[in-house]
Scaffold this motif. Structure first.
Motif, short mmCIF file in Angstrom:
data_model
loop_
_atom_site.label_atom_id
_atom_site.label_comp_id
_atom_site.label_asym_id
_atom_site.label_seq_id
_atom_site.Cartn_x
_atom_site.Cartn_y
_atom_site.Cartn_z
N LEU A 79 5.22 6.23 -2.37
CA LEU A 79 4.20 5.89 -1.13
C LEU A 79 4.56 4.60 -0.47
CD1 LEU A 79 1.07 7.11 -2.93
CD2 LEU A 79 2.09 7.97 -0.83
N VAL A 80 4.76 3.43 -1.34
CA VAL A 80 5.14 2.27 -0.78
C VAL A 80 6.26 1.99 -0.03
CG1 VAL A 80 5.34 -0.26 -1.58
CG2 VAL A 80 3.90 1.20 -2.90
N HIS A 81 7.42 2.89 -0.72
CA HIS A 81 8.62 2.84 0.28
C HIS A 81 8.34 3.47 1.69
CE1 HIS A 81 13.07 2.86 0.47
NE2 HIS A 81 13.01 3.98 1.20
N GLY A 83 1.45 -1.58 -4.55
CA GLY A 83 2.32 -0.54 -5.73
C GLY A 83 1.59 0.40 -6.37
N SER A 84 0.34 0.14 -6.27
CA SER A 84 -0.77 1.07 -7.04
C SER A 84 -0.76 2.52 -6.84
CB SER A 84 -2.26 0.36 -7.18
OG SER A 84 -2.14 -1.10 -7.10
N CYS A 85 -0.62 2.53 -5.59
CA CYS A 85 -0.69 4.19 -5.26
C CYS A 85 0.67 4.84 -5.72
CB CYS A 85 -0.82 4.29 -3.76
SG CYS A 85 0.37 3.29 -2.58
N THR A 100 -8.64 6.45 -4.46
CA THR A 100 -9.56 5.87 -5.41
C THR A 100 -8.97 4.43 -5.56
OG1 THR A 100 -9.97 8.16 -6.10
CG2 THR A 100 -10.94 6.23 -7.33
N ILE A 101 -7.80 4.33 -5.76
CA ILE A 101 -7.28 3.13 -6.45
C ILE A 101 -6.57 2.24 -5.51
CG2 ILE A 101 -6.86 3.95 -8.86
CD1 ILE A 101 -4.09 3.24 -6.47
N CYS A 102 -6.66 2.61 -4.32
CA CYS A 102 -6.05 1.51 -3.46
C CYS A 102 -6.96 0.19 -3.22
CB CYS A 102 -5.88 2.04 -1.78
SG CYS A 102 -5.31 0.86 -0.86
N PRO A 103 -6.60 -0.90 -3.46
CA PRO A 103 -7.30 -2.10 -3.47
C PRO A 103 -7.69 -2.46 -1.96
CG PRO A 103 -5.26 -2.83 -4.24
CD PRO A 103 -5.28 -1.28 -4.05
N CYS A 104 -7.08 -1.86 -1.20
CA CYS A 104 -7.57 -2.33 0.34
C CYS A 104 -8.20 -1.13 0.86
CB CYS A 104 -6.09 -2.54 1.14
SG CYS A 104 -5.24 -4.00 0.56
N GLY A 105 -8.71 -0.28 0.18
CA GLY A 105 -9.44 0.87 0.94
C GLY A 105 -8.67 1.60 1.84
N LEU A 106 -7.67 1.79 1.77
CA LEU A 106 -6.84 2.50 2.76
C LEU A 106 -6.54 4.19 2.13
CD1 LEU A 106 -3.93 0.07 3.23
CD2 LEU A 106 -6.01 0.51 4.66
N VAL A 107 -6.06 5.00 2.76
CA VAL A 107 -5.85 6.32 2.42
C VAL A 107 -4.23 6.58 2.23
CG1 VAL A 107 -6.61 8.59 2.85
CG2 VAL A 107 -7.86 6.74 3.79
N GLU A 121 -2.86 10.31 3.34
CA GLU A 121 -2.87 10.44 4.80
C GLU A 121 -1.74 9.56 5.45
OE1 GLU A 121 -6.43 11.39 7.21
OE2 GLU A 121 -7.52 11.01 5.47
N MET A 122 -1.56 8.40 5.19
CA MET A 122 -0.62 7.35 5.90
C MET A 122 0.58 8.10 5.64
SD MET A 122 -2.33 3.67 5.39
CE MET A 122 -1.67 3.45 4.03
N ALA A 123 1.12 8.33 4.53
CA ALA A 123 2.19 8.93 4.18
C ALA A 123 2.67 10.16 4.88
CB ALA A 123 2.31 9.26 2.56
N ASP A 159 -2.25 -3.05 7.06
CA ASP A 159 -3.12 -3.93 6.14
C ASP A 159 -2.71 -3.66 4.79
OD1 ASP A 159 -5.07 -4.41 8.23
OD2 ASP A 159 -6.71 -3.49 7.03
N CYS A 160 -1.62 -2.61 4.35
CA CYS A 160 -1.25 -2.48 2.80
C CYS A 160 -0.53 -3.78 2.62
CB CYS A 160 -0.44 -1.21 3.11
SG CYS A 160 0.69 -1.14 1.68
N PHE A 161 -0.54 -4.26 1.43
CA PHE A 161 0.32 -5.54 1.11
C PHE A 161 1.27 -5.13 0.13
CE2 PHE A 161 -1.70 -7.20 -2.89
CZ PHE A 161 -2.75 -6.39 -3.11
S1 SF4 Z 1 0.53 -0.41 -1.80
FE1 SF4 Z 1 -0.95 1.58 -1.84
S2 SF4 Z 1 -2.44 0.88 -3.14
FE2 SF4 Z 1 -1.43 -0.97 -2.50
S3 SF4 Z 1 -2.34 -1.87 -0.50
FE3 SF4 Z 1 -0.81 -0.24 -0.03
S4 SF4 Z 1 -1.48 1.66 0.10
FE4 SF4 Z 1 -3.17 0.47 -0.91
#
Ligand code: SF4
Ligand code: SF4
Lengths: 356, 485
Positions: free
Chosen positions: B424-426, B412-414, B377-384, B387-389, B407-409
């Motif tokens: 997740l970001v790691h 850190g929101s997730c 819900t919160i990923c600003p890039c519309g990713l999942v 599932e990626m993790a 596409d993930c930048f």
């Molecule tokens: S860090 Fe998480 S919330 Fe941010 S763009 Fe990447 S996958 Fe989406």
């Protein structure tokens, strides 16, 4: 300075969220309805309720210990307490202890741990437990008692209650009554039109009627559900989709043939509609992760619930409906991923000028 | 001004109040400065000084090398003590070539380039050259050479220069203070940049949790028709270039494109101020404002720091460490980099130094994913992310790439919201690193393959020519005796 760590990427701050907090909030939301039902059905219900939860916890610990895994941590996140709680709420309140135990085995050992434990299970454990005992022991599972409020004259005392839950003091033929949905269904097979058998709304809403915990306190369950929405533990998508579907189907078909079909409002307040919509269909693990997926899932549960209630042999269909939709969750998740930023649904980059 | 909705995002605890009301203070000049040759994205600068040289404040120490690079100047006068390897402000803790400058305390200016008297009449190339010469890089943290970004107007027709004053990272208040205290400088710098870009319009976007900055900037922009100051919703990561562009223009930058292709270029407020100094006074980038904060810092502050100052000196100036920090972060807590220790220099892109306690970082052992879907819900890039993790954990990077992990930048929101505390970001950083390396490897292999194939083809061609010649000779040979017979 050697205490600063660089072993992990950011972020270096975290929302005050945790699995335990989430689960505890759900339990808190269930508490009012549970207390009310405990009062309504008296000591036997309280015994069964506590016994079922304890059985689930013990089974969780035993299963993990048998696999050589850490079980104390698992118990500390309350997820198995929630499973047991929901399971207990879906059993007839005066069912004997072994119904609770068998249901717990199905829920915790088979539905949860055979699939790989928390987060890996495809099917909602509590509903697997309920359905397993429902199809195995239809007599006990449809034997609902009329309410016997605690401390009322007709309510069994502490000792008598022990006999009901753990002994043989419960006589199915003399003491049982059908739940509202069951009653309507039986009457229908006898040729009594729904218009006559459908109970008054006030009685349904008040909850003073036969049924499982989860079926008998619609307003309190609804309040709990709204609490979860407010705390943002669940989102509106699944409950609203499910309830609207149920209501629309009920209303439309009732309008077409009032003698055969119960109306939309009855569909909403009878049975476990609210419990299912807010607490069972919304189970994180077994429902889709994206909002569009959750809408589809909710509609599916609503549709199947109505179909089963109306056409199948069982009076209540929420558990079956949830399980059927659980099976579809991976497919729904696969097809309803969100659109990535800067890309079309197929994953191609957006056209430069078409970007609005 | 009408704003547009932006997908996802989170509302972290901002904790900005610890420094937001503290005016910028100047750090007393340290005795030694350490200036790494790479304080920016791109090629490292090339030193033009050697050990023993005497330099003045603002004098060039190392020049930009190649099209994407930036020079470095002496933040004060003194003597070059060494050009040597010093630990870089990077999580790896690896050393980097660094110019060590011993200050002489006189702080004497070198002769600076002449101010550009009327920048709005000047050729845009002259402004870009000045910005390049002055060593200005993106000061929001990206540290991309600003002159390169000011070039974007030559290839695209630009509508808007968007000045990013969102400062959506928790703790950081350096941009807030710069806007409050130097509003006119920021606006002047922004107008100069817009002129260099050929962009008719300047929009300055500030998150609404900075009402004073909004007020100051609005006052300073009053009467300038081309400049609009807007308050944007408080929503992390509003300061992301693409998301800010979407909030202001409603346009979504296609994957693999630049916002410039939509007619928008984004620069940070501190960058605009640096441009003002470079163009109006000929001053190169010598110092920056750093927010020093976090629960383990004695006296949090916003400090104007000469580049090359050791972080340890900066922290000492801010009351030292009141307790051992769990993490030391370069930048904000969401996207900043962890630092191994305080013995690294302040560089151009360093917006904050945070010494965070274990309570603040709230790190907990990760548990099983409960599929709550919050990360989706919160990923600003519309990713999942969930599932990626899961794929990355099974080391199936291909599948993660298909889901868009590149596409993930790393906003850190997730990770921030995950109730199971899954890093997740790691995972995504690991996957992106491995995929990029595999890509390079593949390109290299492809190149080698192409070279090998080309060589084989060449050899085959020679061999074929030889065979043809032999065949011709053979064909010719028997005919000759016959003819002659
Ligand atoms: S860090 Fe998480 S919330 Fe941010 S763009 Fe990447 S996958 Fe989406
Ligand atoms: S936020 Fe964490 S627990 Fe929830 S779905 Fe994402 S990864 Fe799983």
């Amino acid at each position: 300075m050697t205490t600063a760590y660089t072993d992990k990427s950011g972020p270096f701050t975290h929302a005050p969220s945790s699995v335990a907090k989430t689960m505890a909030t759900v339990l808190a939301a269930l508490l009012p309805a549970t207390l009310y039902d405990a009062w309504l059905f008296g000591w036997p219900a309280i015994f069964l309720f506590l016994f079922t939860i304890a059985a689930c916890m013990a089974l969780e610990a035993a299963t993990l210990a048998a696999q050589g895994k850490e079980w104390r941590v698992a118990l500390s996140d309350y997820s198995v307490v929630l499973t047991g709680w929901l399971l207990a709420m879906s059993l007839p309140p005066w069912a004997p202890w072994w119904v609770g135990l068998i249901a717990a085995v199905f829920a915790v050992v088979l539905a949860k741990h055979l699939f790989g434990g928390l987060g890996q299970n495809v099917f909602n454990p509590a509903m697997v437990g309920r359905v397993a005992v429902l199809v195995s022991f239809p007599v006990q599972m449809t034997a609902f008692v009329a309410p016997h409020p605690l401390f009322a004259a007709a309510s069994p005392g502490f000792i008598d209650a022990l006999g009901i839950t753990f002994g043989h003091a419960f006589h199915f033929d003399t003491m049982t009554a059908a739940s509202a949905l069951g009653y309507v269904k039986t009457e229908l097979t006898k040729g009594v039109p729904v218009t006559q058998s459908m109970p008054g709304l006030m009685g349904l809403v008040g909850g003073a009627r036969p049924g499982s915990f989860g079926e008998t306190s619609a307003p309190l369950i609804l309040a709990g559900g709204l609490f979860l929405l407010w705390r943002r533990i669940i989102s509106w998508h699944i409950p609203v989709a499910m309830l609207v579907t149920l209501f629309v189907l009920g209303t439309v078909f009732h309008a077409a043939n009032p003698a055969r079909f119960t109306d939309g409002t009855f569909q909403l307040v009878a049975g476990a509609s609210f419990l299912g919509a807010f607490f069972i269909a919304t189970d994180y693990v077994t429902s889709p992760v994206s909002k569009p997926g959750q809408l589809v899932f909710g509609c599916g549960v609503g549709l199947l619930t109505w179909v089963i209630r109306t056409f199948a042999g069982y009076p209540e269909g929420v558990a079956f409906a949830v399980l059927l939709m659980n099976a579809l969750t991976p497919i729904i998740d696969h097809h309803l991923r969100p659109r990535a930023f800067g890309r079309t649904r197929t994953g191609a980059p957006l056209p430069l000028k078409g970007g609005k | 001004m009408k704003l547009f909705p932006v997908r996802g995002g989170v509302h972290p605890e901002y904790r900005k109040e610890r420094t937001s009301e503290l005016a910028i203070v100047a750090l007393p000049l340290p005795s030694t400065l350490y200036l790494p040759l790479q304080q920016h994205i791109g090629a490292p600068a090339e030193p033009v000084v050697a050990e023993g040289d005497l330099v003045k404040k603002g004098q060039l120490l190392a020049r930009g090398a190649g099209p994407v690079s930036a020079p470095t100047h002496a933040p004060t006068s003194g003597r070059i003590a060494a050009v040597t390897q010093v630990t870089a402000p990077h999580p790896s803790g690896l050393p980097q070539t660094t110019i060590v400058l011993e200050a002489d305390g006189r702080d004497e200016w070198a002769e600076l380039p002449a101010p550009i008297a009327d920048p709005f009449a000047a050729d845009s190339q002259a402004i870009r050259d000045r910005v390049a010469q002055s060593g200005i890089v993106g000061m929001g943290g990206a540290a991309f050479p600003s002159a390169v970004k000011l070039n974007l107007g030559t290839q695209n027709r630009l509508e808007t220069l968007l000045i990013n004053g969102a400062e959506c990272e928790p703790y950081l208040t350096c941009d807030d203070r710069v806007m409050r205290e130097y509003a006119a400088e920021v606006i002047d710098g922004a107008r100069i940049m817009a002129h260099a870009l050929g962009a008719p319009q300047v929009v300055i976007a500030i998150e609404q949790n900075k009402p004073q900055a909004l007020a100051e900037m609005t006052r300073a922009a009053a009467g300038i028709a081309a400049v609009t100051v807007v308050g944007v919703p408080v929503q992390y990561p509003m300061g992301s270039e693409r998301h800010l562009t979407q909030a202001i223009t409603g346009r979504e930058t296609p994957a693999g494109k630049l916002t410039a292709e939509l007619g928008v270029v984004v620069h940070n407020v501190a960058t605009a101020r640096a441009v003002h100094h470079a163009v109006r006074f000929g001053r190169p980038l010598l110092a920056r404002v750093v927010t020093v904060s976090g629960g383990a810092i004695g006296k949090p502050a916003n400090v104007e720091v000469p580049l090359g100052t050791l972080v340890s000196e900066l922290v000492a100036f801010c009351g030292g460490l009141s307790q051992p920090p769990r993490r030391v972060v370069n930048g904000g807590p969401m996207m900043g980099q962890p630092l191994p220790n305080l013995d690294v220099p302040v560089i151009k892109g360093m917006s904050g130094i945070l010494a965070l306690t274990a309570e603040e970082t709230n790190e907990q052992p990760s548990r099983a994913c409960i599929r709550c879907g919050t990360c989706v819900t919160i990923c600003p890039c519309g990713l999942v992310p969930v599932e990626m993790a899961a794929f990355i954990r099974k080391d199936n990077l291909e599948a993660a790439a298909k889901l868009g992990v590149t596409d993930c930048f790393s906003c850190g929101s997730c990770s921030y919201v995950c109730p199971s505390h899954i890093p997740l970001v790691h995972y995504f950083n690991y996957a992106k690193g491995s995929l990029a390396a595999a890509n390079r490897e593949k390109r290299k292999n492809d190149q080698v393959k192409a070279l090998v194939e080309a060589k084989a083809a060449r050899l085959e061609k020679i061999a074929q020519a030889k065979r043809d010649a032999a065949a011709r000779a053979k064909a010719a040979a028997p005919s000759t005796p016959e003819a002659s017979a």
